[in-house]
Design an enzyme around this catalytic site. Structure first.
Site, PDB file in Angstrom:
ATOM      1  N   HIS A   1       0.818  -1.215   0.000  1.00 31.83           N
ATOM      2  CA  HIS A   1       0.000   0.000   0.000  1.00 31.83           C
ATOM      3  C   HIS A   1       0.861   1.279   0.000  1.00 31.83           C
ATOM      4  CE1 HIS A   1      -3.478  -2.460   1.186  1.00 31.83           C
ATOM      5  NE2 HIS A   1      -2.751  -2.963   2.158  1.00 31.83           N
TER       6      HIS A   1
HETATM    7  C1  BDR Z   1      -3.180   0.798   5.251  1.00 27.24           C
HETATM    8  O1  BDR Z   1      -3.410   0.315   6.564  1.00 27.24           O
HETATM    9  C2  BDR Z   1      -2.234  -0.184   7.121  1.00 27.24           C
HETATM   10  O2  BDR Z   1      -2.451  -1.436   7.667  1.00 27.24           O
HETATM   11  C3  BDR Z   1      -1.173  -0.163   6.046  1.00 27.24           C
HETATM   12  O3  BDR Z   1       0.074   0.199   6.590  1.00 27.24           O
HETATM   13  C4  BDR Z   1      -1.679   0.872   5.080  1.00 27.24           C
HETATM   14  O4  BDR Z   1      -1.221   2.165   5.420  1.00 27.24           O
HETATM   15  C5  BDR Z   1      -3.886  -0.098   4.273  1.00 27.24           C
HETATM   16  O5  BDR Z   1      -5.265  -0.100   4.515  1.00 27.24           O
END
Ligand code: BDR
Ligand code: CA
Length: 313
Positions: A243
């Site tokens: 992400h």
């Molecule tokens: C986001 O949530 C976190 O768990 C990850 O680091 C990312 O920023 C994804 O939904």
């Protein structure tokens, strides 16, 4: 062109860690003024520790790390150990950090940095809940017009939610802060799940990290090995979505991403859809566009960039 000055606001998290490594590996394009930790994937004490671990892993112990808010602006903290493990950085075994946390509170660092730099020269890069940024905007509204751009990971439209059926984790944890940010008028670039779920670390891509052969390459491969077990089980996907590195990759190669300039509003009232990013993708309202909401990426280009840059550390 000189490097773009940024503040990384983060809750590491394996994918946050890779985003930070990518930024620190790219000094020609990115000048990291500081890293501000926020509570999110794990509590604040761990996110600030993890941020420092990552700076040392990168061989950049001079990077300044600030501790910020330990809970959302108006709600109880929700964490994500079920995804990231107990430490938030499960996977590789890394030494405890030697770097100390800076004395200044992260929110004050953000405020001071924006006040002391020329208008339009500092970009904020939130990779976690938007608590530090929302709090800074509320405490010092004069800084809002000074921000060059906010490039953030959060939200979803087609992919809807990953922590509730309606909401993505970062926005869900602090919808009030997200609402402040999306209403601020600052130019915003959003990397939602619609993009990040296409940035999957397949086995060959993870092998490319491991084959770098360095401490960083092996650690990144071990982080994504750990992180991907969750997504493989849950979504049956080919690997972990990276992400947060979408944010730092955008600063280096924006042409890897495509999307639409649209209106995005945050649900802050309904428990059922709390934290939903109500994105007017189809322009069905006349609400003013406030965000460049990405929808697609060149995944091969993204992973080539990552492997090439991580090999520099
Ligand atoms: C986001 O949530 C976190 O768990 C990850 O680091 C990312 O920023 C994804 O939904
Ligand atoms: Ca994150």
């Amino acid at each position: 062109m000189s490097a773009r000055k940024i503040i990384i606001d983060t809750d590491p998290g394996q994918d946050d860690a890779v985003a930070i490594l990518l930024a620190l590996a790219s000094p020609e394009e990115i000048d990291v003024l500081g890293i501000t930790a926020v509570a999110g994937n794990v509590p604040l004490a761990l996110t600030s520790k993890n941020a420092r671990i990552v700076c040392e892993l990168a061989g950049k112990p001079e990077t300044k790390v600030y501790e910020g808010c330990d809970r959302p602006m108006g709600r109880e903290l929700v964490t994500a150990e079920h995804v990231h493990g107990k430490t938030g950085l499960n996977g590789p075994v890394l030494p405890d950090p030697v770097i100390q946390i800076e004395d200044q509170h992260a929110v004050d660092f953000i405020i001071d940095t924006l006040r002391t730099h020329e208008t339009g020269t500092v970009t904020l890069c939130p990779l976690g809940p938007l608590t530090n940024i929302g709090t800074a905007f509320e405490k010092a509204p004069d800084i809002i017009e000074k921000v060059q751009e906010i490039v953030l990971m959060g939200g979803a439209y087609f992919e809807v939610g990953n922590i509730t059926p309606a909401a993505e984790f970062n926005i869900y944890v602090d919808p009030q802060a997200a609402d402040i940010v999306f209403k601020s008028g600052v130019p915003i670039v959003v990397m939602p799940l619609d993009v990040t779920h296409k940035a999957l670390v397949t086995t060959p891509r993870n092998d490319a990290f491991r084959n770098i052969g360095s401490k960083v390459g092996v650690a990144v491969a071990e982080m994504t090995d750990f992180f991907e077990r969750f997504d493989k089980e849950k979504y049956g996907s080919d690997g972990a979505p990276l992400h947060d590195p979408c944010v730092t990759a955008y600063l280096i190669q924006p042409e890897l991403f495509s999307g639409r300039h649209i209106n995005v509003e945050i649900e802050t009232q309904s428990e059922l859809t709390m934290g939903m990013t109500v994105a007017d993708w189809w322009h069905v309202t006349d609400r003013k566009p406030n965000a460049m909401f990405m929808g697609d990426l060149d995944a091969d280009g993204f992973f080539s960039l990552l492997a090439e840059r991580l090999s520099r550390l």
